[in-house]
Each structure stands twice: as C-alpha cells, then as structure tokens.
Write a protein that holds these residues in place. Structure first.
Motif, PDB file in Angstrom:
ATOM      1  N   ASP A 294      24.633  50.311  64.124  1.00 29.76           N
ATOM      2  CA  ASP A 294      23.252  50.747  64.343  1.00 29.76           C
ATOM      3  C   ASP A 294      23.161  52.244  64.566  1.00 29.76           C
ATOM      4  N   THR A 295      24.250  52.835  65.055  1.00 23.54           N
ATOM      5  CA  THR A 295      24.233  54.280  65.315  1.00 23.54           C
ATOM      6  C   THR A 295      24.551  55.099  64.069  1.00 23.54           C
TER       7      THR A 295
ATOM      8  N   LEU B  29      22.580  53.693  55.730  1.00 24.15           N
ATOM      9  CA  LEU B  29      22.046  52.347  55.692  1.00 24.15           C
ATOM     10  C   LEU B  29      23.199  51.391  55.412  1.00 24.15           C
ATOM     11  N   VAL B  30      23.414  50.402  56.295  1.00 26.85           N
ATOM     12  CA  VAL B  30      24.517  49.452  56.168  1.00 26.85           C
ATOM     13  C   VAL B  30      23.930  48.047  56.126  1.00 26.85           C
ATOM     14  N   ALA B  31      24.417  47.244  55.171  1.00 26.96           N
ATOM     15  CA  ALA B  31      23.923  45.869  55.049  1.00 26.96           C
ATOM     16  C   ALA B  31      24.997  45.010  54.402  1.00 26.96           C
TER      17      ALA B  31
ATOM     18  N   THR C 283      34.490  59.043  59.602  1.00 29.02           N
ATOM     19  CA  THR C 283      34.365  57.597  59.836  1.00 29.02           C
ATOM     20  C   THR C 283      35.411  57.102  60.826  1.00 29.02           C
ATOM     21  N   THR C 284      35.975  58.024  61.611  1.00 32.07           N
ATOM     22  CA  THR C 284      37.051  57.643  62.534  1.00 32.07           C
ATOM     23  C   THR C 284      36.616  56.519  63.464  1.00 32.07           C
TER      24      THR C 284
ATOM     25  N   ARG D 206      21.968  39.381  54.636  1.00 21.60           N
ATOM     26  CA  ARG D 206      22.476  38.574  55.738  1.00 21.60           C
ATOM     27  C   ARG D 206      22.759  39.422  56.974  1.00 21.60           C
ATOM     28  N   LEU D 207      22.898  40.718  56.803  1.00 22.53           N
ATOM     29  CA  LEU D 207      23.197  41.622  57.917  1.00 22.53           C
ATOM     30  C   LEU D 207      22.696  43.005  57.533  1.00 22.53           C
ATOM     31  N   LEU D 208      22.129  43.723  58.505  1.00 30.86           N
ATOM     32  CA  LEU D 208      21.725  45.108  58.249  1.00 30.86           C
ATOM     33  C   LEU D 208      21.621  45.840  59.583  1.00 30.86           C
ATOM     34  N   ASN D 209      21.710  47.136  59.519  1.00 27.66           N
ATOM     35  CA  ASN D 209      21.678  47.928  60.751  1.00 27.66           C
ATOM     36  C   ASN D 209      20.277  48.490  61.005  1.00 27.66           C
ATOM     37  N   ARG D 210      20.154  49.174  62.150  1.00 26.76           N
ATOM     38  CA  ARG D 210      18.841  49.679  62.563  1.00 26.76           C
ATOM     39  C   ARG D 210      18.336  50.754  61.600  1.00 26.76           C
ATOM     40  N   THR D 211      19.255  51.534  61.023  1.00 24.24           N
ATOM     41  CA  THR D 211      18.838  52.558  60.066  1.00 24.24           C
ATOM     42  C   THR D 211      18.127  51.924  58.878  1.00 24.24           C
ATOM     43  N   TYR D 212      18.617  50.736  58.480  1.00 20.82           N
ATOM     44  CA  TYR D 212      17.966  50.002  57.402  1.00 20.82           C
ATOM     45  C   TYR D 212      16.539  49.613  57.812  1.00 20.82           C
TER      46      TYR D 212
END
Length: 755
Positions: free
Chosen positions: A256-257, A261-263, A103-104, A272-278
């Motif tokens: 997004d990269t 899944l991030v939200a 996660t650097t 309220r927020l989510l990434n492209r993987t979601y």
C-alpha cells in the motif's frame, strides 16, 4: 523518482534531488564525478551499462542486487533499473540516463514472507497425526505412535488407564468425553481444542490446541469395546496462521505504501488483489474493483491495448511494455507496465501480478531534455563567438559553426581528435599554458593576445572547466577593438589638453553669448544662467536663481509655458516658444526659446525679440494707414463722377417738386412726379451708403460672401468711377459661390484693379 544522467564516456553524474537522497552520505561528492569513481564497488556493472548505452542500447533490470557503500558500510540493495542512451546534437549517444526505483524493502519483505511460509510448510510436514488406541470403559491405553509420544512426553502409557496416565488432564473434560463416546457409541470431533499438557513428568504444563477425533470401536455385535483417537497438535499451526495473518497484513501495508500500482489478476482477467495506490488512481475502493474484469475497470480501449500482453503472460511469458492508463477524470497518463506470471506447484499459470509505474513526468523530462539540448545546440550555432569543448583527454567534443569558420576546419575533421593534432601550433604557446592551468586547477582563465593560427588577429579567449573533467573555451576576434584601443590610447595622450581647450571655449561661449542660456528644472526653477540674463532683464543672477519661473513669466503666457514643460517632460524637443519675461523696470521682454529635454532638467536658448515685436506692430499700423489712404485715393477719383450724379439726382428731385408746385390740382401727375423724385432720392442714398462703407476705417471681419452678388452691387460705382468712355460687362455665370473674406476689403481690391 531518482534519475541520474551519466554524461560522456566517463559517465559524469548529474542527478535530481531524489537521487541525492538515494546516494546517502555519498552526496554531494557524487555530483559531477565519474560513475566508476563515484561507485567503485559497482564499477564492473556500470562499465557494462556505459558500454551498452553509448553503443545505443538500452538495459532494464528488475530487482537487481548490488552491494553499495552509501553510509560508510557495505549494504545490500535491490533496485529496478532502466538505462537509455542520450543523444547529442549529431544524433549519437553521448550519455546514458538512468531511472531507478529501490525495491530493497519489498524484496526483503517478500523473502521474509517466503521464508516464513516455507518454515510453516516444513513445520506441517514434521507434525504427522498422533494416534492412540484405548480399550474398555476405563480407557486402557493399548497403542500410541511416536507422534503421540512427542505430544505427551516420555510417560509410561501402554496398559494403563488414561486417568492414571494423564493426571494433569483432570478437570479438562477429556475423560468425560471419552466416557460419553464409549457409552453412546457416537463419534466426537474436536478442532483446536484447548488443553494443558506436561511433555515431561517434571515439566510445567503447556497450553496446546488439538484437532482430534474420538471414534468408538465396536465388536462384532456392535457393542463398544474401545475408542480410537487420531489427531494433530495444531498449536504451532495456529500460531503460524496467526503469524501468517500478521505477515499478510504487513505485506498488504507494504504494497500500500508503494507509489506504483500493484495488483494480482487471475486467469479470467479479474482483480483478486490490489494496493491503495490502485484505489487512489481509479478513485474507487478496492471492494468495488476486486472481482471485476480488467475491461470494466480500464475501459474497452485501454484493455484492447493490453490484450496481446494479457494473452502472453497467461502463457507464462513475462511482459514489460508501455501504454496509457486512464484516470477517472478522463485524462490519460503514460505508464510503464510489467506483467509477472504466477505459477502453481504444478507449473500451471494461475494469474499474474501487475506493476504499473506512472512515467508521464519522466517522459516529459526526457522530452524537455531533448528540447534543451536542441536549444543549446541552436544557441551555440547562432552565436558569433567560436566555441569548442574538450574532454579530460584533450579530445574535441563540441565545435560550433563559428569555430569552423575561425579554424577553417569542419566538425568532421575535429570532433574526437586531440587538440594538439588539430592545432599543433598551440604547443608551447601562452594559450597552451592557460588551457593546462584550467585543466589542472579547475578554475576559469582568460587569454588575450594574438592568435597562433592567425598571427594578424587579436583574440579574447575565455576558458572554464566542465563538470566531470575537460573544459570549454570561447574565442572572440577582438582585432578591431584592439586597434581602436590603441588609437584611443594615442588620443588620450592629448585628450587632457584638448578637453581643457574645449572647456575654455565653452565657457567663453556661455559668458559672451548675447542669447539667454539656461539650465532649468521641471520644478520651475532655474539651475544655471549666463550673464545675458542680467543684461536682458536687469535683475542680478542671485535674484533670478532664487525666483520661481512662473513669477518671471507674463500671466497670459503661463498656460503655453506649462504645456511646453509637459512636452519636454515627455522627451519632445521644442524648436520655438515665445513668452514674455518681466524686466526689472516693470516692463516685459519678448523672448523666443529653443528647448531641449535632459534627464532631470531641460536646456534653453532664448533670444530677445522685443524690438522685432515692436517693429512688427509699427509695420501693421503703417499698412493699415496705407490701406486707408488707398481707399481715400479711390474716393477722390470717385468724387467727380459722384458730384455729377448727385447734381443729376438733385435736378430730378427739384424738377419734380417744381412741377408739383405748378400743377398741384392734378393728382395723377403729382403722384408720378413724386415717385420720380423719391426714386432719385433713394439712388442718392444708396450711393452715399456705398461711399461711406468703402471709405470707413474698420477692422477686417471675415465672413461668407457671395462674389457674384457683391460685384453686381458695385456696377454703378464702377461705372461712375471709370466714366462713360469705358463700357463695363459683368459675367456672373459662376453661380452663388461663397468665399470667406471681408466684403469691404474685397470691394476695395476690385476697385483698385478697375482703376
């Protein structure tokens, strides 16, 4: 996803391709090395991991910071790390499996974003509003604050009209705005108003953006007497906002990269927020997801599984757990979820961040690893060879069932103990030398000789090094083979003479045999023949070998021979096949064969049965003549009775004709005498027909025959043959039973039995 298995107490590293990429220039040296030696800069950290993992515990780190030398230089990295114990066949921890996500980039990006936000916050705190008070229609400056001075520079302002103070503002409409406010008494509010200012008399003009207000100042009568100006230099703020927007876009591109899944979900449970993987996971654009409740996106069942963690994170408790996450096609994937609470400045939880990692493949690998270990254990238990493994300290780490039987010790008595304590007789032996050679040189070795534990047993011992240190050895009891080899060696001393003798005997059999011996190909060619061929068929050996076998076989036998060759091709042995071979004089010789198939050829032994065939034909002719003579003998016996019968029949016929001649005018009597004569003539004709049929030489013809009818038809013949002294009684209660026979032969057999 990088995965590494730390095996044994030393943590011998086995990893996948993703981990080799993570390891950088340290790969491939890391593969098979001890973790403390492979990552010396993180030795203390890995020591703790191995201690906890081998004790059966698990560890999980979020954004763990370490300094690693992956490319020949110290490098700060951050990782999500999960450690779990790996059990051996005794259900005890024998290693640790580590799954990591670097996660650097995300940590550094978050820190940069935080620093930028903090910098902007400090910038806003250091930029209080500027104030200026002006009097009269010429807008004479009466008062400015420090912020204003910082804005306009070290000018002489107080007591001067603004046009004199700021000649560089001419043409920028500031003076016109002041005049309009003073004349109208109406407030003017500007936001991000562009201006060009010199902050010093000798400085170039600067472009700035100003938020300000021109507030008219009136006296007691309401007449405008001046203007109050308050505002802020928002130049830096606008620049910071632009930079923030850029950073926000960069941050969104970064998340997004991420494969996870991030939200972000608010307190109401709405996205309220989510990434492209979601988006990709649920097959819906983020615009359709943002604002919807978790229950609507995940489904009732999946949300119910997360409800406890949802309530806990809103209380400010970080949550890490596993649950299935549905896909649009109805499938379910195993996922690892992390809920991180987000707090406002007052400490209140305003929502939480969601990090979802698909661990379906990881779980499949873990299950496959367990199955693989069980299979390996089952294989080792099933083999007949004794098998054991030692670590670098000469301690037993594996001991199968065959090893228990060979050493006479149980696993409990062996595992964890050193080789020398279990089998002290090994010290100083050739076996010890081989073991140490493998341990030191890391090359396989083999020992063959008598066992130090069982001196009467000969063993073969194969030894190979293990990755990460130690060795594995298998022992096979080859006593029986050794004794057989010794016996074979003694046998070999006389084998050559015996082989030569057997060869001579075989050649003599081949040469002296009167039977036809041959090696034949499936292509119809003779490969080798013995001298009996020349003696039997009259052709020389070269002619026979050059000729196709079909040319030598009688045309009527081709079909049978071809069928036999096909059976041989299928691997079938033929015990007898008869065919005719051409002789040099043009005649044919009957040969009876026994045939055995080989790989590409077949072997045949043939015997000349021509004389036997001729003798059988002569015997058949003799038997036919005998049967005919028997018939004639019976006919001779029938002659007397038949002559008497014919005399009686002729007497009846002659007497009838005589009576007709005497009384031709009596029609009734003439008719009766004629009928009696005709009846006698018919009986004579029937008797003659039976006699001719019986005595005729004919081929046997099998057909259905009603036995009762045939015997009843022979009644008169039997009566005349046996004479009046013998009474004949016929019992035909068997009904119309048919048999397959030749009628003439059956009649002859019955007559022979009667006579």
């Amino acid at each position: 996803m990088p995965i590494v298995l730390l095996w044994g107490e030393d943590g011998v590293m086995l990893y996948n391709d993703a981990y080799s990429t993570f390891a950088g220039e340290r790969h491939p040296q890391l593969l098979g090395s001890k973790v403390r030696e492979g990552w010396p800069e993180a030795a203390d950290f890995n020591d703790h991991v191995m201690k906890v993992g081998l004790a059966g515990g698990t560890l999980s780190y979020k954004d763990q910071e370490l300094t690693l030398h992956r490319h020949g230089r110290p490098e700060q990295v951050w990782m999500n790390l999960d450690y779990s114990p790996v059990l051996n066949e005794n259900n005890r921890p024998a290693g640790v499996i580590a799954i990591l996500v670097e996660t650097t980039a995300r940590v550094l990006a978050e820190r940069r974003a935080a620093c930028e936000i903090e910098r902007q916050r400090r910038l806003f705190q250091r930029a209080p509003g500027f104030i200026c008070a002006m009097r009269g229609p010429d807008h004479v400056v009466e008062f400015v604050n420090d912020a204003y001075r910082r804005l306009v520079g070290d000018r002489s302002l107080v007591g001067k009209p603004v046009r004199e103070c700021f000649p560089d503002l001419e043409g920028q409409h500031f003076f016109e705005l002041l005049d309009r406010v003073f004349a109208s008494g109406e407030r003017f509010v500007a936001q991000a108003y562009p201006a060009q200012l010199r902050r010093a008399s000798d400085a170039p003009q600067e472009d700035v953006l100003l938020d300000f207000i021109y507030e008219p100042v009136t006296d007691e009568s309401g007449r405008v007497v001046g203007i109050f100006c308050e505002g802020f230099d928002v130049t830096e703020a606008h620049r910071a906002q632009a930079a923030l927007r850029e950073q926000q876009e960069l941050l969104e591109q970064l998340i997004d990269t991420l494969p996870a899944l991030v939200a972000f979900i608010d307190r109401e449970g709405r996205y309220r927020l989510l990434n492209r993987t979601y988006e990709d996971w649920f097959g819906r654009p983020r615009g359709e997801i943002i604002g919807k409740h978790m229950r609507e996106v995940l489904g009732e069942e999946a949300f119910a599984l997360r409800k406890v963690q949802f309530e806990a994170v809103l209380r400010g408790e970080r949550q890490t757990f596993e649950a299935f996450t549905p896909r649009p096609d109805g499938t379910r994937r195993d996922t690892e979820l992390e809920y991180l609470p987000r707090r406002a400045s007052d400490g209140r939880v305003t929502g939480f961040f969601v990090l979802v990692t698909d661990v379906t493949e990881r779980r499949r690998i873990e299950r496959a690893l367990v199955v693989s270990e069980r299979r390996m254990h089952a294989v080792l238990e099933a083999v007949s060879e004794a098998f054991y493994a030692l670590d670098a300290e000469w301690r037993f780490t594996l001991f199968n069932r065959a090893a228990e039987e060979f050493f006479g010790l149980t696993r409990a008595e062996v595992l964890g103990r050193k080789l020398w304590d279990v089998t002290p007789l090994t010290m100083g032996s050739e076996i010890e030398r081989c073991l140490r050679q493998v341990m030191e040189t890391r090359t396989p070795a083999q020992y063959e000789g008598y066992s130090v534990r069982h001196p009467d047993r000969y063993v073969t011992m194969r030894i190979a090094p293990k990755r990460g240190g130690g060795l594995a050895a298998s022992l096979t009891d080859t006593t029986a083979r050794r004794r057989a080899e010794e016996a074979l060696q003694r046998l070999n001393e006389t084998l050559e003479a015996r082989v030569e003798e057997r060869t001579r005997e075989r050649n003599q059999v081949w040469t002296m045999s009167r039977d036809l011996l041959a090696v034949m190909g499936f292509d119809g060619r003779l490969k080798a023949i013995n001298p009996a061929w020349v003696n039997t068929l009259g052709f020389d050996e070269a002619t026979l070998l050059a000729r196709d076998l079909c040319q030598q076989v009688h045309p009527d036998d081709h079909v049978a021979v071809e069928a036999a060759v096909e059976r041989l091709r299928q691997g079938e042995t033929i015990t007898r096949l008869e065919d005719r071979l051409r002789h040099a004089d043009g005649s044919w010789r009957w040969i009876a064969w026994a045939l055995v198939p080989g790989d590409d050829v077949f072997y045949g032994v043939g015997r000349d049965i021509t004389a036997e065939k001729e003798a059988a034909a002569a015997l058949e002719q003799a038997q036919a003549a005998l049967r005919q003579s028997q018939k004639m003998e019976v006919v001779g016996q029938l002659t007397g009775g038949i002559a008497h019968d014919f005399n009686n029949l002729l007497g009846a016929i002659v007497g009838g004709f005589d009576l007709i001649q005497r009384k031709p005018d009596d029609p009734a009597k003439v008719r009766r005498w004629a009928e009696h004569g005709l009846e006698a003539a018919e009986r004579g004709a029937k008797l003659t027909g039976q006699l001719l049929a019986f005595s005729r030489t004919q081929r046997i013809e099998l057909k259905p025959v009603i036995v009762s009818n045939l015997v009843e038809g022979m009644g008169e013949m039997l009566a005349r043959t046996l004479g009046p002294m013998i009474q004949i009684s016929l019992n035909s209660d068997i009904g119309n039973v048919a048999v397959r026979s030749d009628p003439t032969q059956l009649e002859m057999a019955i007559l022979n039995l009667a006579v």
